[in-house]
Design a protein around this motif. Structure first.
Motif, PDB file in Angstrom:
ATOM      1  N   LEU A 155     -35.445  22.141 -35.140  1.00 20.55           N
ATOM      2  CA  LEU A 155     -36.897  22.218 -35.243  1.00 20.55           C
ATOM      3  C   LEU A 155     -37.339  23.613 -34.824  1.00 20.55           C
ATOM      4  O   LEU A 155     -36.915  24.120 -33.778  1.00 20.55           O
ATOM      5  CB  LEU A 155     -37.546  21.158 -34.342  1.00 20.55           C
ATOM      6  N   TRP A 156     -38.223  24.226 -35.661  1.00 19.41           N
ATOM      7  CA  TRP A 156     -38.652  25.596 -35.359  1.00 19.41           C
ATOM      8  C   TRP A 156     -40.036  25.852 -35.942  1.00 19.41           C
ATOM      9  O   TRP A 156     -40.316  25.478 -37.080  1.00 19.41           O
ATOM     10  CB  TRP A 156     -37.656  26.597 -35.929  1.00 19.41           C
ATOM     11  N   ASN A 157     -40.894  26.492 -35.144  1.00 14.87           N
ATOM     12  CA  ASN A 157     -42.197  26.955 -35.603  1.00 14.87           C
ATOM     13  C   ASN A 157     -42.012  28.370 -36.136  1.00 14.87           C
ATOM     14  O   ASN A 157     -41.765  29.306 -35.381  1.00 14.87           O
ATOM     15  CB  ASN A 157     -43.206  26.937 -34.446  1.00 14.87           C
ATOM     16  N   ALA A 158     -42.124  28.541 -37.456  1.00 16.70           N
ATOM     17  CA  ALA A 158     -41.788  29.813 -38.099  1.00 16.70           C
ATOM     18  C   ALA A 158     -42.892  30.843 -37.971  1.00 16.70           C
ATOM     19  O   ALA A 158     -42.611  32.039 -37.915  1.00 16.70           O
ATOM     20  CB  ALA A 158     -41.469  29.583 -39.579  1.00 16.70           C
ATOM     21  N   GLN A 159     -44.149  30.396 -37.974  1.00 17.43           N
ATOM     22  CA  GLN A 159     -45.280  31.337 -37.974  1.00 17.43           C
ATOM     23  C   GLN A 159     -45.133  32.339 -39.124  1.00 17.43           C
ATOM     24  O   GLN A 159     -44.884  33.508 -38.917  1.00 17.43           O
ATOM     25  CB  GLN A 159     -45.390  32.062 -36.627  1.00 17.43           C
ATOM     26  N   SER A 160     -45.245  31.831 -40.324  1.00 17.01           N
ATOM     27  CA  SER A 160     -45.091  32.575 -41.570  1.00 17.01           C
ATOM     28  C   SER A 160     -43.612  32.761 -41.908  1.00 17.01           C
ATOM     29  O   SER A 160     -42.875  33.499 -41.237  1.00 17.01           O
ATOM     30  CB  SER A 160     -45.774  33.945 -41.509  1.00 17.01           C
ATOM     31  N   LEU A 161     -43.193  32.051 -42.950  1.00 19.66           N
ATOM     32  CA  LEU A 161     -41.802  32.088 -43.383  1.00 19.66           C
ATOM     33  C   LEU A 161     -41.515  33.241 -44.335  1.00 19.66           C
ATOM     34  O   LEU A 161     -40.342  33.524 -44.613  1.00 19.66           O
ATOM     35  CB  LEU A 161     -41.466  30.750 -44.065  1.00 19.66           C
ATOM     36  N   GLY A 162     -42.522  33.904 -44.834  1.00 18.83           N
ATOM     37  CA  GLY A 162     -42.327  34.910 -45.875  1.00 18.83           C
ATOM     38  C   GLY A 162     -41.437  36.062 -45.472  1.00 18.83           C
ATOM     39  O   GLY A 162     -40.645  36.558 -46.281  1.00 18.83           O
ATOM     40  N   ASN A 163     -41.505  36.512 -44.235  1.00 20.81           N
ATOM     41  CA  ASN A 163     -40.713  37.668 -43.792  1.00 20.81           C
ATOM     42  C   ASN A 163     -39.491  37.272 -42.975  1.00 20.81           C
ATOM     43  O   ASN A 163     -38.896  38.110 -42.303  1.00 20.81           O
ATOM     44  CB  ASN A 163     -41.582  38.621 -42.967  1.00 20.81           C
ATOM     45  N   LYS A 164     -39.104  36.013 -43.003  1.00 18.79           N
ATOM     46  CA  LYS A 164     -37.959  35.552 -42.213  1.00 18.79           C
ATOM     47  C   LYS A 164     -36.955  34.773 -43.049  1.00 18.79           C
ATOM     48  O   LYS A 164     -36.130  34.034 -42.494  1.00 18.79           O
ATOM     49  CB  LYS A 164     -38.436  34.679 -41.051  1.00 18.79           C
ATOM     50  N   THR A 165     -37.012  34.888 -44.362  1.00 13.95           N
ATOM     51  CA  THR A 165     -36.134  34.082 -45.217  1.00 13.95           C
ATOM     52  C   THR A 165     -34.668  34.473 -45.064  1.00 13.95           C
ATOM     53  O   THR A 165     -33.784  33.604 -45.031  1.00 13.95           O
ATOM     54  CB  THR A 165     -36.563  34.224 -46.679  1.00 13.95           C
ATOM     55  N   VAL A 166     -34.397  35.761 -44.980  1.00 16.15           N
ATOM     56  CA  VAL A 166     -32.999  36.213 -44.903  1.00 16.15           C
ATOM     57  C   VAL A 166     -32.338  35.734 -43.623  1.00 16.15           C
ATOM     58  O   VAL A 166     -31.240  35.170 -43.627  1.00 16.15           O
ATOM     59  CB  VAL A 166     -32.938  37.750 -45.013  1.00 16.15           C
ATOM     60  N   LEU A 167     -33.015  35.937 -42.491  1.00 17.38           N
ATOM     61  CA  LEU A 167     -32.444  35.515 -41.216  1.00 17.38           C
ATOM     62  C   LEU A 167     -32.403  33.998 -41.087  1.00 17.38           C
ATOM     63  O   LEU A 167     -31.504  33.453 -40.433  1.00 17.38           O
ATOM     64  CB  LEU A 167     -33.246  36.115 -40.060  1.00 17.38           C
ATOM     65  N   LEU A 168     -33.363  33.303 -41.705  1.00 14.00           N
ATOM     66  CA  LEU A 168     -33.371  31.845 -41.633  1.00 14.00           C
ATOM     67  C   LEU A 168     -32.157  31.259 -42.359  1.00 14.00           C
ATOM     68  O   LEU A 168     -31.477  30.369 -41.831  1.00 14.00           O
ATOM     69  CB  LEU A 168     -34.667  31.291 -42.228  1.00 14.00           C
ATOM     70  N   VAL A 169     -31.871  31.740 -43.563  1.00 11.07           N
ATOM     71  CA  VAL A 169     -30.718  31.234 -44.313  1.00 11.07           C
ATOM     72  C   VAL A 169     -29.426  31.546 -43.578  1.00 11.07           C
ATOM     73  O   VAL A 169     -28.512  30.710 -43.493  1.00 11.07           O
ATOM     74  CB  VAL A 169     -30.728  31.827 -45.735  1.00 11.07           C
ATOM     75  N   ASP A 170     -29.323  32.757 -43.047  1.00  9.23           N
ATOM     76  CA  ASP A 170     -28.121  33.123 -42.297  1.00  9.23           C
ATOM     77  C   ASP A 170     -27.959  32.261 -41.050  1.00  9.23           C
ATOM     78  O   ASP A 170     -26.841  31.867 -40.693  1.00  9.23           O
ATOM     79  CB  ASP A 170     -28.200  34.603 -41.921  1.00  9.23           C
ATOM     80  N   TYR A 171     -29.052  31.940 -40.383  1.00  5.69           N
ATOM     81  CA  TYR A 171     -28.997  31.091 -39.189  1.00  5.69           C
ATOM     82  C   TYR A 171     -28.558  29.674 -39.537  1.00  5.69           C
ATOM     83  O   TYR A 171     -27.758  29.063 -38.811  1.00  5.69           O
ATOM     84  CB  TYR A 171     -30.370  31.079 -38.519  1.00  5.69           C
ATOM     85  N   MET A 172     -29.041  29.129 -40.633  1.00  6.81           N
ATOM     86  CA  MET A 172     -28.683  27.773 -41.023  1.00  6.81           C
ATOM     87  C   MET A 172     -27.210  27.665 -41.399  1.00  6.81           C
ATOM     88  O   MET A 172     -26.526  26.705 -41.029  1.00  6.81           O
ATOM     89  CB  MET A 172     -29.565  27.324 -42.191  1.00  6.81           C
ATOM     90  N   LEU A 173     -26.713  28.649 -42.134  1.00  4.30           N
ATOM     91  CA  LEU A 173     -25.313  28.605 -42.534  1.00  4.30           C
ATOM     92  C   LEU A 173     -24.383  28.840 -41.352  1.00  4.30           C
ATOM     93  O   LEU A 173     -23.290  28.254 -41.279  1.00  4.30           O
ATOM     94  CB  LEU A 173     -25.050  29.647 -43.625  1.00  4.30           C
ATOM     95  N   GLU A 174     -24.785  29.689 -40.425  1.00  5.92           N
ATOM     96  CA  GLU A 174     -23.924  29.970 -39.278  1.00  5.92           C
ATOM     97  C   GLU A 174     -23.827  28.779 -38.337  1.00  5.92           C
ATOM     98  O   GLU A 174     -22.760  28.506 -37.780  1.00  5.92           O
ATOM     99  CB  GLU A 174     -24.445  31.188 -38.528  1.00  5.92           C
ATOM    100  N   HIS A 175     -24.915  28.042 -38.139  1.00  4.20           N
ATOM    101  CA  HIS A 175     -24.928  26.901 -37.219  1.00  4.20           C
ATOM    102  C   HIS A 175     -24.711  25.569 -37.926  1.00  4.20           C
ATOM    103  O   HIS A 175     -24.763  24.518 -37.267  1.00  4.20           O
ATOM    104  CB  HIS A 175     -26.252  26.859 -36.452  1.00  4.20           C
TER     105      HIS A 175
ATOM    106  N   GLU B 298     -32.587  30.378 -27.839  1.00  5.43           N
ATOM    107  CA  GLU B 298     -33.475  31.540 -27.811  1.00  5.43           C
ATOM    108  C   GLU B 298     -32.920  32.722 -28.608  1.00  5.43           C
ATOM    109  O   GLU B 298     -33.448  33.824 -28.502  1.00  5.43           O
ATOM    110  CB  GLU B 298     -33.685  31.991 -26.355  1.00  5.43           C
ATOM    111  N   SER B 299     -31.874  32.497 -29.388  1.00  2.06           N
ATOM    112  CA  SER B 299     -31.192  33.620 -30.037  1.00  2.06           C
ATOM    113  C   SER B 299     -31.824  34.030 -31.355  1.00  2.06           C
ATOM    114  O   SER B 299     -31.444  35.066 -31.905  1.00  2.06           O
ATOM    115  CB  SER B 299     -29.722  33.253 -30.289  1.00  2.06           C
ATOM    116  N   PHE B 300     -32.758  33.240 -31.896  1.00  6.98           N
ATOM    117  CA  PHE B 300     -33.367  33.615 -33.178  1.00  6.98           C
ATOM    118  C   PHE B 300     -34.419  34.688 -32.918  1.00  6.98           C
ATOM    119  O   PHE B 300     -35.489  34.416 -32.379  1.00  6.98           O
ATOM    120  CB  PHE B 300     -33.990  32.395 -33.855  1.00  6.98           C
ATOM    121  N   ILE B 301     -34.105  35.917 -33.311  1.00  6.07           N
ATOM    122  CA  ILE B 301     -35.002  37.052 -33.099  1.00  6.07           C
ATOM    123  C   ILE B 301     -35.203  37.734 -34.436  1.00  6.07           C
ATOM    124  O   ILE B 301     -34.248  38.163 -35.078  1.00  6.07           O
ATOM    125  CB  ILE B 301     -34.429  38.039 -32.070  1.00  6.07           C
ATOM    126  N   ALA B 302     -36.428  37.826 -34.885  1.00  2.00           N
ATOM    127  CA  ALA B 302     -36.745  38.495 -36.143  1.00  2.00           C
ATOM    128  C   ALA B 302     -37.258  39.901 -35.861  1.00  2.00           C
ATOM    129  O   ALA B 302     -37.836  40.173 -34.811  1.00  2.00           O
ATOM    130  CB  ALA B 302     -37.787  37.701 -36.940  1.00  2.00           C
TER     131      ALA B 302
END
Length: 543
Positions: A154-174, A355-359
């Protein structure tokens, strides 16, 4: 005084302890003889040993002496040596008497190494053998590991438009099975962002604000084999956004909520939210299956003394719900993102805050909440491969086998039959020299532009992350942030190179397929736009 042949085999008693026997002989000799030196002959010309009176007195039971080696060998040959009792290694149960050993009379009488034939029974003679069968095996209960349960985030993205690359990488890594996003700021027509946020093997459910209003929004990204769908709810809410997701078997009702904080712009009051949320909980409680209520409620759960928290916790308690988040989910130290389940369902196994998700460029205020749901993970898609070990083929054997078939080539009227015969001959030769074997493997979800540069940057990021988690220093956090930015840069470059090469080498039909992939177009709505875009690209290339 010499005692010749005073010790005979028949007159020496078999006692448990040799020292007691020697002590008894010593007392008899002391009372009978008054001499200071006694010699004993062991029927061997070179084995005469002499003992004084004082030496015999020292051989009592309370004194421990080490006898000479030749004396121990002689006593052992007589069969009167006492073996130490060893309890270690024996099995429990009925004790079987041990048969005493037999001295081999055929051996040399004066051999320095005596030969003893033992009659110890074998283990198979003591009891019947036991074999592992289905009747005598007790089945142990199976306890599934966390790796076999659903991994939900569960994550509050606060605008997903500028975080797509890191989001996909985070999902595949975990290896996230279900990703719940709140405050995505997406609309129904944001197809490009939705396509960039969907990894291979995943599906995307977008629930935007009513009337495509700006802000808010809920998204569910899940693995396609889960086959989740949006359940239509008859409860219309005004002061918070909600989405109810379920599977085909109705085992789980995943309810995601985003409640915007009260402000002068929306003119929302906390009392209105409490009244509406109370009715909403009553409606979702009667749905079939287990309930999982998650989302960003903007309620400071870490402040139980506040009036709004007390009213909110009363609704949670009356519905028999339990909170699983016990650590701050916001950078300001508050618990705003919640995970609720029914107390008796045992649905959530563990819950942690990452706390490791940093954009880059935008400071992320909310942390990711990870938890495992007590449901089995979807089985990964598997593919079967046919393999041959061509290295074991001998070139001469292969040539000889083909030449034997080619010496007698049948006549064919149709040229296609010749090719079929040739394929059959080559396949039969390969089956003879290198038999085909099948192997099944699971397909890993990985982006097609994944290269060595991205792999090395991800390894460096993991190293920086471990260092920062261990030290918690500001310098290590900045190094981890730079490593995270480097990963995003390498992924962006690899993605551009991949699609650039693919468009450069593609035909007209393949260009349309690539554009559909980039624009996430699954229908015929944008065909006219793509045609115009291709025409513009062709015009630019011609210039």
């Amino acid at each position: 005084m010499m005692l010749a042949n005073s010790l005979q085999y028949s007159t020496i008693p078999c006692r448990k302890h040799l020292v007691s026997v020697i002590a008894l002989i010593a007392l008899v000799l002391i009372t009978v003889c008054s001499t200071q030196l006694i010699c004993i002959d062991y029927q061997h010309p070179n084995s005469t040993m002499c003992y004084s009176r004082d030496e015999l007195l020292q051989m009592r039971s309370e004194v421990t002496m080490k006898l000479p080696t030749n004396l121990w060998q002689y006593i052992t040959s007589l069969g009167i040596r006492s073996e130490p009792i060893i309890r270690r290694g024996r099995r429990g149960g009925k004790r079987h008497p041990r048969v005493p050993p037999v001295v081999d009379t055929d051996a040399d009488q004066y051999s320095p190494i005596p030969t003893i034939i033992g009659n110890r029974p074998k283990p198979n003679e003591l009891q019947t053998p036991r074999y592992a069968t289905c009747t005598n095996l007790r089945q142990l209960p199976h306890y599934g590991t966390m790796d076999s349960k659903l991994n939900v985030c569960l994550w509050n993205a606060q605008s997903l438009g500028n975080k797509t690359v890191l989001l996909v990488d985070y999902m595949l890594e975990h290896d996230i099975d279900i990703m719940i996003l709140t405050e995505t700021w997406l609309r129904d027509d944001d197809r490009v962002i939705i396509g960039e946020s969907t990894p291979p093997g995943y599906s995307f459910l977008n629930i935007s604000r009513p009337n495509n209003a700006r802000g808010g929004g809920i998204a569910i990204i899940f693995k396609t084999p889960l086959n989740l769908s949006l359940r239509k709810s008859q409860c219309v809410t005004k002061y918070f956004e909600s989405a109810c997701i379920t599977d085909n078997a109705n085992r789980l009702n995943l309810v995601a909520i985003y409640r915007p904080p009260p402000s002068p712009e929306n003119r929302f009051r906390h009392s209105d939210f409490i009244a509406e949320f109370d009715n909403f909980v009553d409606d979702i409680s009667i749905l079939p299956g287990k309930m999982l209520l998650v989302g960003d409620f903007n309620v400071h759960w870490d402040r139980p003394d506040k009036s709004d928290v007390i009213q909110f916790s009363n609704i949670i308690t009356s519905a028999n719900l339990m909170q699983h988040v016990d650590r701050p989910t916001h950078t300001y130290g508050h618990i705003l993102d919640h995970v609720f389940t029914v107390s008796d369902d045992n649905l959530v196994l563990n819950c942690t805050v990452d706390e490791s998700f940093i954009a880059d460029r935008v400071k992320v205020k909310h942390h990711c909440v990870h938890f495992n749901v007590n449901l089995e993970k979807p089985l990964p898609e598997r593919v079967t491969q046919v393999l041959r070990n061509y290295k074991d083929i001998n070139d001469s054997d292969f040539e000889n086998s083909l030449s034997q078939h080619f010496n007698d080539i049948p006549l064919f009227e149709n040229p296609g039959d010749i090719f079929d015969w040739y394929n059959q001959v080559v396949r039969a030769t390969l089956d003879e020299l290198a038999p085909a074997t099948t192997r099944s493997r699971s397909i890993r979800c990985r982006m097609p532009w994944y290269n060595n540069s991205v792999h090395q940057s991800r390894q460096e990021r993991r190293r920086k992350e471990r260092k920062w988690r261990k030290s918690r220093s500001e310098n290590d956090r900045l190094e981890f942030t730079e490593a995270n930015k480097n990963v995003k840069t390498n992924i962006t470059i690899a993605k551009k190179d991949y699609f650039g090469t693919k468009l450069h080498n593609a035909s007209t039909k393949e260009v349309f397929q690539v554009m559909n992939q980039l624009l996430n177009n699954q229908g015929d709505l944008f065909h006219l736009t793509m045609i115009l875009l291709i025409s513009a690209i062709s015009l630019l290339i011609s210039l």
